[in-house]
Design a protein around this motif. Structure first.
Motif, PDB file in Angstrom:
ATOM      1  N   LYS A  34       0.834  -1.203   0.000  1.00 50.34           N
ATOM      2  CA  LYS A  34       0.000   0.000   0.000  1.00 50.34           C
ATOM      3  C   LYS A  34       0.868   1.252   0.000  1.00 50.34           C
ATOM      4  CE  LYS A  34      -4.143  -1.738   2.293  1.00 50.34           C
ATOM      5  NZ  LYS A  34      -5.021  -1.593   3.450  1.00 50.34           N
ATOM      6  N   ASN A  35       1.946   1.225   0.798  1.00 47.69           N
ATOM      7  CA  ASN A  35       2.845   2.373   0.841  1.00 47.69           C
ATOM      8  C   ASN A  35       3.518   2.592  -0.504  1.00 47.69           C
ATOM      9  OD1 ASN A  35       2.222   2.876   3.508  1.00 47.69           O
ATOM     10  ND2 ASN A  35       4.001   1.779   4.306  1.00 47.69           N
ATOM     11  N   ALA A  36       3.915   1.506  -1.146  1.00 46.45           N
ATOM     12  CA  ALA A  36       4.558   1.615  -2.456  1.00 46.45           C
ATOM     13  C   ALA A  36       3.584   2.177  -3.488  1.00 46.45           C
ATOM     14  CB  ALA A  36       5.087   0.262  -2.897  1.00 46.45           C
ATOM     15  N   ALA A  37       2.354   1.681  -3.457  1.00 45.26           N
ATOM     16  CA  ALA A  37       1.351   2.174  -4.407  1.00 45.26           C
ATOM     17  C   ALA A  37       1.061   3.652  -4.159  1.00 45.26           C
ATOM     18  CB  ALA A  37       0.073   1.359  -4.288  1.00 45.26           C
ATOM     19  N   ALA A  38       0.966   4.033  -2.902  1.00 48.04           N
ATOM     20  CA  ALA A  38       0.711   5.440  -2.583  1.00 48.04           C
ATOM     21  C   ALA A  38       1.876   6.305  -3.024  1.00 48.04           C
ATOM     22  CB  ALA A  38       0.463   5.604  -1.082  1.00 48.04           C
ATOM     23  N   ASN A  58      -0.221  16.351  -2.165  1.00 45.94           N
ATOM     24  CA  ASN A  58      -0.015  14.960  -2.547  1.00 45.94           C
ATOM     25  C   ASN A  58       0.728  14.191  -1.451  1.00 45.94           C
ATOM     26  OD1 ASN A  58      -1.296  15.435  -4.975  1.00 45.94           O
ATOM     27  ND2 ASN A  58       0.603  15.805  -6.090  1.00 45.94           N
ATOM     28  N   ALA A  59       1.714  14.837  -0.839  1.00 47.87           N
ATOM     29  CA  ALA A  59       2.447  14.187   0.250  1.00 47.87           C
ATOM     30  C   ALA A  59       1.526  13.940   1.441  1.00 47.87           C
ATOM     31  CB  ALA A  59       3.642  15.041   0.663  1.00 47.87           C
ATOM     32  N   ALA A  60       0.699  14.923   1.761  1.00 42.35           N
ATOM     33  CA  ALA A  60      -0.233  14.762   2.882  1.00 42.35           C
ATOM     34  C   ALA A  60      -1.243  13.655   2.595  1.00 42.35           C
ATOM     35  CB  ALA A  60      -0.952  16.081   3.150  1.00 42.35           C
ATOM     36  N   GLN A  61      -1.712  13.573   1.361  1.00 43.03           N
ATOM     37  CA  GLN A  61      -2.676  12.535   1.004  1.00 43.03           C
ATOM     38  C   GLN A  61      -2.037  11.156   1.056  1.00 43.03           C
ATOM     39  OE1 GLN A  61      -4.268  13.768  -2.749  1.00 43.03           O
ATOM     40  NE2 GLN A  61      -5.723  15.168  -1.820  1.00 43.03           N
ATOM     41  N   ARG A  62      -0.764  11.059   0.661  1.00 43.03           N
ATOM     42  CA  ARG A  62      -0.082   9.765   0.725  1.00 43.03           C
ATOM     43  C   ARG A  62       0.019   9.307   2.171  1.00 43.03           C
ATOM     44  NH1 ARG A  62       5.046   8.510   1.953  1.00 43.03           N
ATOM     45  NH2 ARG A  62       5.769  10.602   1.539  1.00 43.03           N
ATOM     46  N   ALA A  76      -1.929  10.204   4.632  1.00 40.61           N
ATOM     47  CA  ALA A  76      -3.277   9.900   5.112  1.00 40.61           C
ATOM     48  C   ALA A  76      -3.781   8.573   4.542  1.00 40.61           C
ATOM     49  CB  ALA A  76      -4.238  11.027   4.737  1.00 40.61           C
ATOM     50  N   ALA A  77      -3.379   8.227   3.334  1.00 44.51           N
ATOM     51  CA  ALA A  77      -3.832   6.987   2.706  1.00 44.51           C
ATOM     52  C   ALA A  77      -3.377   5.774   3.505  1.00 44.51           C
ATOM     53  CB  ALA A  77      -3.312   6.889   1.272  1.00 44.51           C
ATOM     54  N   GLY A  78      -2.264   5.881   4.182  1.00 47.55           N
ATOM     55  CA  GLY A  78      -1.769   4.775   4.976  1.00 47.55           C
ATOM     56  C   GLY A  78      -2.607   4.516   6.219  1.00 47.55           C
ATOM     57  N   THR A  79      -3.405   5.500   6.644  1.00 50.12           N
ATOM     58  CA  THR A  79      -4.161   5.340   7.882  1.00 50.12           C
ATOM     59  C   THR A  79      -5.666   5.305   7.683  1.00 50.12           C
ATOM     60  OG1 THR A  79      -4.178   7.735   8.232  1.00 50.12           O
ATOM     61  CG2 THR A  79      -2.375   6.475   9.235  1.00 50.12           C
ATOM     62  N   THR A  80      -6.180   5.877   6.585  1.00 55.78           N
ATOM     63  CA  THR A  80      -7.635   6.014   6.474  1.00 55.78           C
ATOM     64  C   THR A  80      -8.259   5.305   5.287  1.00 55.78           C
ATOM     65  OG1 THR A  80      -7.455   8.061   5.215  1.00 55.78           O
ATOM     66  CG2 THR A  80      -7.606   8.253   7.619  1.00 55.78           C
TER      67      THR A  80
END
Length: 102
Positions: A5-9, A73-77, A79-83
Motif C-alpha cells: 500500500k505504501n509503495a502504491a501510494a 499529494n504528500a499529505a494525502q499519501r 493519510a492513505a496509509g491510515t484512512t
C-alpha cells in the motif's frame, strides 16, 4: 500488505507530482509566449515592462500551485496509509474516503 500500500501510494504521489510539474511548465511557457506577443505589439517601453511583470507574476503563480499540489499529494499519501484510499490531484482538488471537497 502494508508495504504494498505504501509503495502504491508513493507511486501515485510521484505521478501526481510529475503531472503538477508538467502543468506548471506549460503555464510558464504560455506566460513567456504571451509576453513575447505583447512585447512585439507594444510601442511604449512601459507596456513592455508591464508585459514582463505580468509574465513573472504568472510564472510565480504556476510555481506556487505546483508546490501546493506537491504538499497536498504528500499529505494525502500519508493519510492513505491510515484512512483508506484517496486520489491525487495537480489542481488542489481532493477526493477521498469519507467525502469530497474542492
Amino acid at each position: 500488505m502494508q508495504t504494498g500500500k505504501n509503495a502504491a501510494a508513493s507511486v501515485k504521489e510521484s505521478a501526481a507530482n510529475m503531472a503538477a510539474s508538467a502543468k506548471a511548465g506549460m503555464e510558464k511557457t504560455k506566460a513567456t509566449m504571451q509576453e513575447k506577443g505583447e512585447k512585439m505589439t507594444a510601442h511604449d517601453p512601459m507596456q513592455k515592462e508591464m508585459a514582463r511583470e505580468k509574465k513573472d507574476e504568472r510564472k510565480h503563480e504556476a510555481e506556487y500551485e505546483k508546490q501546493a499540489a506537491r504538499e497536498q499529494n504528500a499529505a494525502q499519501r500519508q493519510a492513505a496509509g491510515t484512512t483508506g484510499t484517496h486520489t491525487y490531484s495537480t489542481t488542489g482538488d481532493y477526493t477521498g474516503t469519507g467525502g469530497t471537497y474542492r
